[in-house]
Scaffold this motif. Structure first.
Motif, PDB file in Angstrom:
ATOM      1  N   UNK A 144     -24.691 -22.958   6.380  1.00 42.06           N
ATOM      2  CA  UNK A 144     -25.263 -21.907   7.337  1.00 42.06           C
ATOM      3  C   UNK A 144     -26.585 -21.065   6.531  1.00 42.06           C
ATOM      4  N   UNK A 145     -27.064 -21.864   5.733  1.00 43.32           N
ATOM      5  CA  UNK A 145     -28.436 -21.582   5.325  1.00 43.32           C
ATOM      6  C   UNK A 145     -29.384 -22.680   5.547  1.00 43.32           C
ATOM      7  N   UNK A 146     -30.799 -22.254   5.350  1.00 50.04           N
ATOM      8  CA  UNK A 146     -31.780 -23.464   5.565  1.00 50.04           C
ATOM      9  C   UNK A 146     -31.694 -24.163   4.098  1.00 50.04           C
ATOM     10  N   UNK A 147     -31.285 -23.653   3.119  1.00 50.31           N
ATOM     11  CA  UNK A 147     -31.014 -24.576   2.010  1.00 50.31           C
ATOM     12  C   UNK A 147     -30.152 -25.759   2.164  1.00 50.31           C
ATOM     13  N   UNK A 148     -29.411 -25.900   3.245  1.00 50.14           N
ATOM     14  CA  UNK A 148     -28.464 -26.833   3.449  1.00 50.14           C
ATOM     15  C   UNK A 148     -29.338 -27.998   4.015  1.00 50.14           C
ATOM     16  N   UNK A 149     -30.356 -27.360   4.823  1.00 53.01           N
ATOM     17  CA  UNK A 149     -31.250 -28.725   5.289  1.00 53.01           C
ATOM     18  C   UNK A 149     -32.324 -29.112   4.383  1.00 53.01           C
ATOM     19  N   UNK A 150     -32.920 -28.049   3.365  1.00 45.34           N
ATOM     20  CA  UNK A 150     -34.092 -28.295   2.556  1.00 45.34           C
ATOM     21  C   UNK A 150     -33.821 -29.188   1.397  1.00 45.34           C
ATOM     22  N   UNK A 151     -32.685 -28.611   0.830  1.00 45.33           N
ATOM     23  CA  UNK A 151     -32.512 -29.413  -0.300  1.00 45.33           C
ATOM     24  C   UNK A 151     -32.166 -30.830  -0.539  1.00 45.33           C
ATOM     25  N   UNK A 152     -31.184 -31.186   0.587  1.00 46.27           N
ATOM     26  CA  UNK A 152     -30.977 -32.673   0.772  1.00 46.27           C
ATOM     27  C   UNK A 152     -32.217 -33.329   0.850  1.00 46.27           C
ATOM     28  N   UNK A 153     -33.207 -32.765   1.798  1.00 43.06           N
ATOM     29  CA  UNK A 153     -34.273 -33.469   2.211  1.00 43.06           C
ATOM     30  C   UNK A 153     -35.281 -33.743   1.043  1.00 43.06           C
ATOM     31  N   UNK A 154     -35.332 -32.756   0.394  1.00 42.76           N
ATOM     32  CA  UNK A 154     -36.335 -32.514  -1.189  1.00 42.76           C
ATOM     33  C   UNK A 154     -35.958 -33.950  -1.862  1.00 42.76           C
ATOM     34  N   UNK A 155     -34.521 -34.175  -1.971  1.00 49.61           N
ATOM     35  CA  UNK A 155     -34.374 -35.584  -2.734  1.00 49.61           C
ATOM     36  C   UNK A 155     -33.963 -36.498  -1.891  1.00 49.61           C
ATOM     37  N   UNK A 156     -34.654 -36.819  -0.761  1.00 49.20           N
ATOM     38  CA  UNK A 156     -34.668 -37.989   0.087  1.00 49.20           C
ATOM     39  C   UNK A 156     -35.255 -39.045  -0.786  1.00 49.20           C
ATOM     40  N   UNK A 157     -34.966 -40.391  -0.639  1.00 48.10           N
ATOM     41  CA  UNK A 157     -35.272 -41.525  -1.262  1.00 48.10           C
ATOM     42  C   UNK A 157     -36.679 -42.406  -0.645  1.00 48.10           C
ATOM     43  N   UNK A 158     -36.517 -41.943   0.510  1.00 48.27           N
ATOM     44  CA  UNK A 158     -37.804 -42.568   1.403  1.00 48.27           C
ATOM     45  C   UNK A 158     -39.139 -42.420   0.848  1.00 48.27           C
ATOM     46  N   UNK A 159     -39.545 -41.103   0.695  1.00 46.26           N
ATOM     47  CA  UNK A 159     -40.863 -40.687  -0.037  1.00 46.26           C
ATOM     48  C   UNK A 159     -41.012 -41.421  -1.286  1.00 46.26           C
ATOM     49  N   UNK A 160     -40.253 -41.551  -2.152  1.00 50.60           N
ATOM     50  CA  UNK A 160     -40.239 -42.234  -3.347  1.00 50.60           C
ATOM     51  C   UNK A 160     -40.503 -43.641  -3.300  1.00 50.60           C
ATOM     52  N   UNK A 161     -39.912 -44.471  -2.325  1.00 47.24           N
ATOM     53  CA  UNK A 161     -40.171 -45.594  -2.046  1.00 47.24           C
ATOM     54  C   UNK A 161     -41.488 -46.026  -1.528  1.00 47.24           C
ATOM     55  N   UNK A 162     -42.061 -45.199  -0.580  1.00 47.35           N
ATOM     56  CA  UNK A 162     -43.139 -45.230   0.041  1.00 47.35           C
ATOM     57  C   UNK A 162     -44.284 -45.058  -0.776  1.00 47.35           C
ATOM     58  N   UNK A 163     -44.118 -44.056  -1.828  1.00 49.69           N
ATOM     59  CA  UNK A 163     -45.320 -43.519  -2.711  1.00 49.69           C
ATOM     60  C   UNK A 163     -45.225 -44.691  -3.705  1.00 49.69           C
ATOM     61  N   UNK A 164     -44.085 -45.131  -4.041  1.00 47.86           N
ATOM     62  CA  UNK A 164     -43.928 -46.054  -5.249  1.00 47.86           C
ATOM     63  C   UNK A 164     -44.729 -47.321  -4.816  1.00 47.86           C
ATOM     64  N   UNK A 165     -44.619 -47.949  -3.468  1.00 45.93           N
ATOM     65  CA  UNK A 165     -45.509 -48.951  -3.289  1.00 45.93           C
ATOM     66  C   UNK A 165     -47.056 -48.685  -3.259  1.00 45.93           C
TER      67      UNK A 165
END
Length: 279
Positions: A144-165
């Protein structure tokens, strides 16, 4: 001849896909009385077709005035969305870019295993990880805080994969030459890696904005207070008797993603092409 036929087909398809947007735009300037007439079969449930007018008989901007000047809750959810998206993208820049650089440039133990785990996590849908995310966030007192949405998204693996390429497309000879010339690892990353892989980074940011601007499942699962909801959850709350109001809200919701896409379209195309050129 074939070129003209191809252009006609593409133009026809473009018009077809743009029709929903044209319908929404036309609905924003239709008066409440005309909207009631157009949507009468839908509200009455009589099974008849809706008689839509793409240009109203008496255009009006009353719906825009109502939502912009008499609906403060709309601006609350709008800025909630902006806050979530901006903080998520800023966090991904700080974490995903160095992580992608490490995977692409350095050879360390269990590198392939760890990167495979990243790919597996990227492919897992939210429904699979929802319970574990909830338990972790509840333990951190972030429900019930915006941190519940923000923190998991920050550690998303998709941008790592795309930038890695994008980093993988950098010639190793350039990095080796910089090391021979005495450049440190931070200098190589900042002066060589970031500029040459900027297309992949910007394409990840554009895709991230489009994804997190339209989040629905995560806010529904982790946010109980409606004042914390993003704009993507506000639109379904608008009832059918407020159709004009709903059309205006939809148009305003579309403006930021369209603006970001138009600005970043070139970088998005370059980043996707570059990420597919080299392993």
């Amino acid at each position: 001849m074939q070129t003209n036929i191809r252009k006609i087909c593409l133009f026809s398809l473009a018009i077809f896909f743009l029709m929903p947007a044209v319908l929404v735009l036309s609905g924003t300037i239709i008066s409440r009385y005309e909207l009631e007439q157009c949507l009468a079969p839908l509200t009455a449930g009589a099974g008849e077709f809706i008689a839509w007018k793409f240009f109203p008989r008496y255009p009006t901007f009353e719906h825009y005035g109502r939502i912009l000047f008499y609906t403060p809750q709309f601006f609350v959810v709008f800025w909630n969305s902006m806050k979530i998206v901006v903080l998520v993208l800023a966090g991904q820049l700080l974490l995903a870019v160095p992580a992608a650089w490490a995977f692409a440039v350095y050879r360390f133990r269990f590198r392939n295993v760890l990167f495979t785990l990243y790919v597996v996590l990227m492919l897992m849908p939210f429904q699979v990880t929802m319970l574990s995310n909830y338990l972790v966030l509840d333990g951190l007192h972030l429900i019930n805080t915006h941190g519940a949405i923000i923190f998991p998204a920050i550690f998303s693996t998709f941008p790592v994969f795309l930038i890695y390429r994008g980093f993988c497309a950098l010639p190793e000879s350039i990095i080796d030459a910089a090391r021979v010339d005495g450049a440190g690892e931070w200098t190589i990353f900042w002066r060589i890696g970031l500029p040459l892989a900027s297309n992949g980074i910007l394409s990840a940011m554009v895709l991230g904005f489009l994804e997190y601007w339209n989040l629905m499942e995560q806010p529904l699962a982790f946010l109980e207070d409606k004042s914390l909801w993003p704009l993507s959850l506000y639109l379904p709350e608008i009832s059918l008797d407020q159709a004009g109001y709903s059309f205006v809200a939809s148009v305003i919701t579309l403006i930021p993603p369209v603006f970001v896409f138009l600005i970043g379209q070139e970088y998005l195309e370059r980043g996707i092409v570059a990420s597919a050129l080299k392993e």
